[in-house]
Motif scaffolding. Structure first.
Motif, mmCIF file in Angstrom:
data_model
loop_
_atom_site.group_PDB
_atom_site.id
_atom_site.type_symbol
_atom_site.label_atom_id
_atom_site.label_comp_id
_atom_site.label_asym_id
_atom_site.label_seq_id
_atom_site.Cartn_x
_atom_site.Cartn_y
_atom_site.Cartn_z
ATOM 1 N N VAL A 1 8.748 -2.078 -7.088
ATOM 2 C CA VAL A 1 8.292 -1.660 -5.875
ATOM 3 C C VAL A 1 8.055 -2.076 -4.670
ATOM 4 C CG1 VAL A 1 5.918 -0.104 -4.565
ATOM 5 C CG2 VAL A 1 6.120 0.644 -7.436
ATOM 6 N N LEU B 1 10.925 -1.791 -2.871
ATOM 7 C CA LEU B 1 11.087 -0.156 -2.499
ATOM 8 C C LEU B 1 10.338 -0.053 -1.274
ATOM 9 C CD1 LEU B 1 12.095 1.475 -5.819
ATOM 10 C CD2 LEU B 1 13.613 0.915 -3.469
ATOM 11 N N SER C 1 7.582 -0.934 -12.242
ATOM 12 C CA SER C 1 9.082 -0.315 -11.383
ATOM 13 C C SER C 1 9.112 0.320 -10.937
ATOM 14 C CB SER C 1 9.645 -0.363 -12.912
ATOM 15 O OG SER C 1 9.018 0.564 -13.723
ATOM 16 N N ASP C 2 10.328 0.609 -10.358
ATOM 17 C CA ASP C 2 10.758 2.071 -9.338
ATOM 18 C C ASP C 2 10.218 3.731 -10.568
ATOM 19 O OD1 ASP C 2 13.072 1.620 -11.132
ATOM 20 O OD2 ASP C 2 14.613 1.517 -9.549
ATOM 21 N N VAL D 1 4.720 3.783 -0.400
ATOM 22 C CA VAL D 1 5.895 3.962 -1.306
ATOM 23 C C VAL D 1 6.012 5.662 -1.137
ATOM 24 C CG1 VAL D 1 5.290 3.786 -3.670
ATOM 25 C CG2 VAL D 1 7.656 3.463 -2.768
ATOM 26 N N ILE E 1 11.946 6.784 -3.474
ATOM 27 C CA ILE E 1 11.810 6.566 -5.213
ATOM 28 C C ILE E 1 13.047 7.077 -5.761
ATOM 29 C CG2 ILE E 1 11.066 5.878 -6.868
ATOM 30 C CD1 ILE E 1 8.006 4.810 -5.574
ATOM 31 N N HIS F 1 16.352 6.359 -4.743
ATOM 32 C CA HIS F 1 17.441 5.013 -4.884
ATOM 33 C C HIS F 1 17.302 5.061 -6.335
ATOM 34 C CE1 HIS F 1 16.820 0.727 -6.935
ATOM 35 N NE2 HIS F 1 16.697 1.648 -7.791
#
Length: 145
Positions: free
Chosen positions: A3, A6, A105-106, A133, A138, A141
């Motif tokens: 994260v 991002l 994590s994403d 975010v 996300i 991505h």
């Protein structure tokens, strides 16, 4: 990907003592649907969304808004919005905030945001706001990998 890689590092936020009018101006100026509310040390103490602002003007109606017959006429809505505009952000913010860590994590972030129906979430490091975010970023991505 994490994260922290991002997130948007924009720290646009307000304190609990800001008015809803100030919050509306910030949301409009930055074209964002919500923003973190922080204390003097930068710790996230709440989150204010557009939905919270509408709820301030129409308490009890927000869950019924799917049916427009429950919405008061526009004149009444304007009066209620104007009256609520001087209330403090702290009075109407969501206090149980879902924060993500820079080390999440994403995929974890996407699951949390989808499950909790969040468009934006504050990102913290050691309890301090370091960014936000967006769910769309996300998902974009994850789809591009």
């Amino acid at each position: 990907m994490l994260v922290g890689d991002l997130m948007d590092r924009d720290l646009t936020s307000l304190g609990e003592d800001a008015t809803l009018m100030e919050a509306i101006e910030v949301l409009s100026r930055h074209r964002i649907p919500g923003l973190p509310i922080v204390d003097a040390e930068g710790r996230v103490v709440g989150f204010l969304s557009e939905k919270d602002i509408v709820r301030a003007a129409l308490p009890g109606y927000i869950d019924l808004l799917e049916d427009p017959s429950y919405v008061p006429d526009m004149g009444q809505f304007k009066v209620r919005m104007k009256r609520a505009s001087m209330d403090s952000v702290g009075r109407h913010m969501t206090k149980e905030v879902v924060c993500l860590s820079t080390e999440d994590s994403d995929f974890h972030a996407a699951l949390i945001m989808i499950k909790k129906n969040l468009k934006r979430a504050p990102v913290v490091k050691e309890g301090i706001l370091v960014g936000v975010v967006n769910r769309a970023d996300i998902i974009e991505h994850l789809m591009s990998e």
